[in-house]
Design a protein around this motif. Structure first.
Motif, short mmCIF file in Angstrom:
data_model
loop_
_atom_site.label_atom_id
_atom_site.label_comp_id
_atom_site.label_asym_id
_atom_site.label_seq_id
_atom_site.Cartn_x
_atom_site.Cartn_y
_atom_site.Cartn_z
N LEU A 1 0.85 -1.23 -0.14
CA LEU A 1 0.02 -0.10 0.09
C LEU A 1 0.99 1.11 0.35
O LEU A 1 1.73 1.50 0.85
N SER A 2 0.75 2.06 -0.95
CA SER A 2 1.64 2.98 -1.18
C SER A 2 1.43 4.15 -0.01
O SER A 2 2.42 5.12 0.26
N ARG B 1 2.71 8.46 2.95
CA ARG B 1 2.23 9.30 4.07
C ARG B 1 2.79 8.87 5.23
O ARG B 1 3.09 9.87 6.16
N TYR B 2 3.23 7.80 5.97
CA TYR B 2 3.53 7.53 6.98
C TYR B 2 4.99 7.05 7.05
O TYR B 2 5.59 6.96 8.14
N LYS B 3 5.70 7.32 6.02
CA LYS B 3 7.20 7.24 5.81
C LYS B 3 7.76 5.79 6.58
O LYS B 3 8.79 5.87 7.01
N MET B 4 6.99 4.70 6.24
CA MET B 4 7.41 3.55 6.55
C MET B 4 8.39 2.86 5.60
O MET B 4 8.39 3.46 4.16
N LYS B 5 9.47 2.23 5.95
CA LYS B 5 10.38 1.90 5.29
C LYS B 5 10.02 0.47 4.37
O LYS B 5 9.22 -0.42 4.90
N VAL B 6 10.03 0.52 3.02
CA VAL B 6 9.74 -0.57 2.24
C VAL B 6 10.88 -1.54 2.59
O VAL B 6 11.99 -1.57 2.43
N PRO B 7 10.19 -2.94 2.87
CA PRO B 7 11.01 -4.11 3.19
C PRO B 7 12.01 -4.44 2.18
O PRO B 7 11.92 -4.54 1.12
N PHE C 1 5.00 -1.91 12.13
CA PHE C 1 4.64 -0.52 12.15
C PHE C 1 3.36 -0.22 11.62
O PHE C 1 2.39 0.61 12.07
N SER C 2 2.88 -0.87 10.46
CA SER C 2 1.60 -1.10 9.90
C SER C 2 0.33 -1.20 10.97
O SER C 2 -0.50 -0.52 10.68
N LYS C 3 0.70 -1.94 11.87
CA LYS C 3 -0.50 -2.43 12.57
C LYS C 3 -1.12 -1.22 13.55
O LYS C 3 -2.00 -1.25 14.11
N VAL C 4 -0.08 -0.15 13.58
CA VAL C 4 -0.58 0.88 14.40
C VAL C 4 -1.83 1.60 13.66
O VAL C 4 -2.70 2.28 14.45
#
Length: 399
Positions: A143-144, A149-155, A167-170
């Protein structure tokens, strides 16, 4: 009767005999020309078959007869005598029948990506005999919004998939989605992990181990092989998925989940990482599916890899003009664009307009991954659906 009259009579008889033979040959050729070439379809969407039918029949002076084959029919020892072309996913069945297939023409070969021409899954006796028609892809879709938006690191590693899910589960209830009730999805996810840790050699090593499997009691102890750690076993890879399950990154019913269950997760904006074939992707609801982008599944080794991609293929068992023209027609740039537009899968040739970015991605991964596109391990190891199901069940039963 005089000698001259006798010789004349003999001459007339010989001429009549030769004319009869010539007429018979002409009749046989004419009958052969008018006899429909039989095209057998096996194990793919009927809508896809419709596109192939249309392309073969349009502006053709040849007749084609189309048959939908059952598993019993395609497993018959006489199948190569009953049909002229088999159109089917590349799998254990096509591999067994490759000995009877005619080599592809140079004009067709020029259109096919080098990774496919180099792959043993498309060759027999060093000649390419299996022609790709449409390329699917087992996607790792992200999910982009998570990184934009949340600046999560792509695995970038398999371990980072767990970090990403945590992190996503938040923000999202169920980070990882898969229609685990579909055997091909279970077997494809396992195939991704085998390739990630051991590369191309591990993939084919696992195929050979599965082919000799009588029951699955020892399956969990199989060594991954290839470039993986020498002690790495199937159970170690399955423990990765177990960790996702235990951390509740996946739905409680993920092992039985249907494609519709997975669609509901996407529609409700509850999932951030999804495993599915492109053909399944096409059934997902808009607009939310539009926010998912395909990434490469992380690689844990620098060895040569394969790309887990179902490919619909064609192989011919007779070398007639109707068959040669039929194969050529299916592989032209224009018609490959039509195939992509109708199937929503990737074109199988170097040129040919992909219907969209996802279809073009499927072609790109097939053309750029060293080992080329391969089916899931179950499809390449086993000819029967029951055996492929047994593999999927063995994986499900480990959790």
């Amino acid at each position: 009767m005089g000698k001259k009259s006798f010789n004349k009579r003999i001459f007339v008889i010989c001429v009549a005999f030769l004319l009869a033979i010539a007429a018979g040959i002409i009749f046989a050729i004419s009958k052969s020309h008018n006899k429909p070439a039989v095209i057998g379809f096996y194990d793919f969407d009927a809508e896809y078959a419709g596109s192939f039918k249309k392309l073969l029949e349009t502006d053709s002076s040849f007749k084609y007869e189309f048959k939908s084959l059952s598993e019993k029919e395609v497993l018959s020892k006489n199948i190569t005598k009953k049909i002229d072309i088999l159109i089917s996913p590349n799998n254990a069945i096509t591999q067994r029948l490759a000995y009877a297939a005619i080599p592809l023409s140079e004009s067709i070969l020029a259109r096919i990506p080098q990774t496919i021409k180099n792959s043993e899954l498309y060759k027999y006796n060093e000649q390419t005999v299996i022609m790709p028609l449409a390329i699917d892809q087992f996607e790792t879709s992200i999910l982009s919004t998570t990184y934009k938006r949340y600046k999560m690191k792509v695995p970038q590693t398999v371990n980072e998939i767990s970090d990403f899910a945590g992190f996503s589960k938040v923000h999202y209830e169920t980070p990882i989605g898969i229609a685990g009730g579909e055997d091909i999805n279970i077997n494809s996810l396992f195939s991704l992990l085998v390739d990630s840790y051991g590369g191309k050699d591990a993939y084919f090593n696992m195929v050979q181990q599965l082919k000799t499997t009588v029951n699955f009691d020892d399956f969990y102890e199989y060594k991954i092989g290839g470039n993986a750690d020498p002690e790495l076993k199937v159970k170690d890879l399955l423990n990765i998925i177990r960790g996702w399950q235990e951390n509740r990154y996946m739905p409680d019913n993920w092992k039985q989940a249907t494609a519709q269950n997975n669609a509901n997760l996407i529609d409700d904006n509850r999932v951030t990482l999804n495993f599915m074939n492109l053909s399944e992707h096409r059934s997902k609801p808009f607009p939310n599916i539009a926010y998912f982008e395909t990434i490469e599944f992380p690689s844990e080794t620098k060895a040569a890899h394969v790309s887990v991609q179902p490919v619909i293929t064609a192989m011919a068992f007779k070398n007639t003009e109707a068959i040669r023209i039929g194969l050529n027609r299916l592989s032209t740039e224009k018609n490959q664009g039509t195939v992509s537009l109708i199937t929503k899968l990737g074109p199988a040739t170097l040129t040919g307009t992909a219907c969209d970015k996802q279809a073009d991605d499927a072609r790109f991964f097939a053309a750029t991954t060293e080992g080329g596109p391969v089916p899931d391990l179950g499809s390449l190891a086993f000819e029967k659906q029951t055996d492929r199901h047994a593999l999927a069940q063995a994986i499900r039963n480990s959790f």
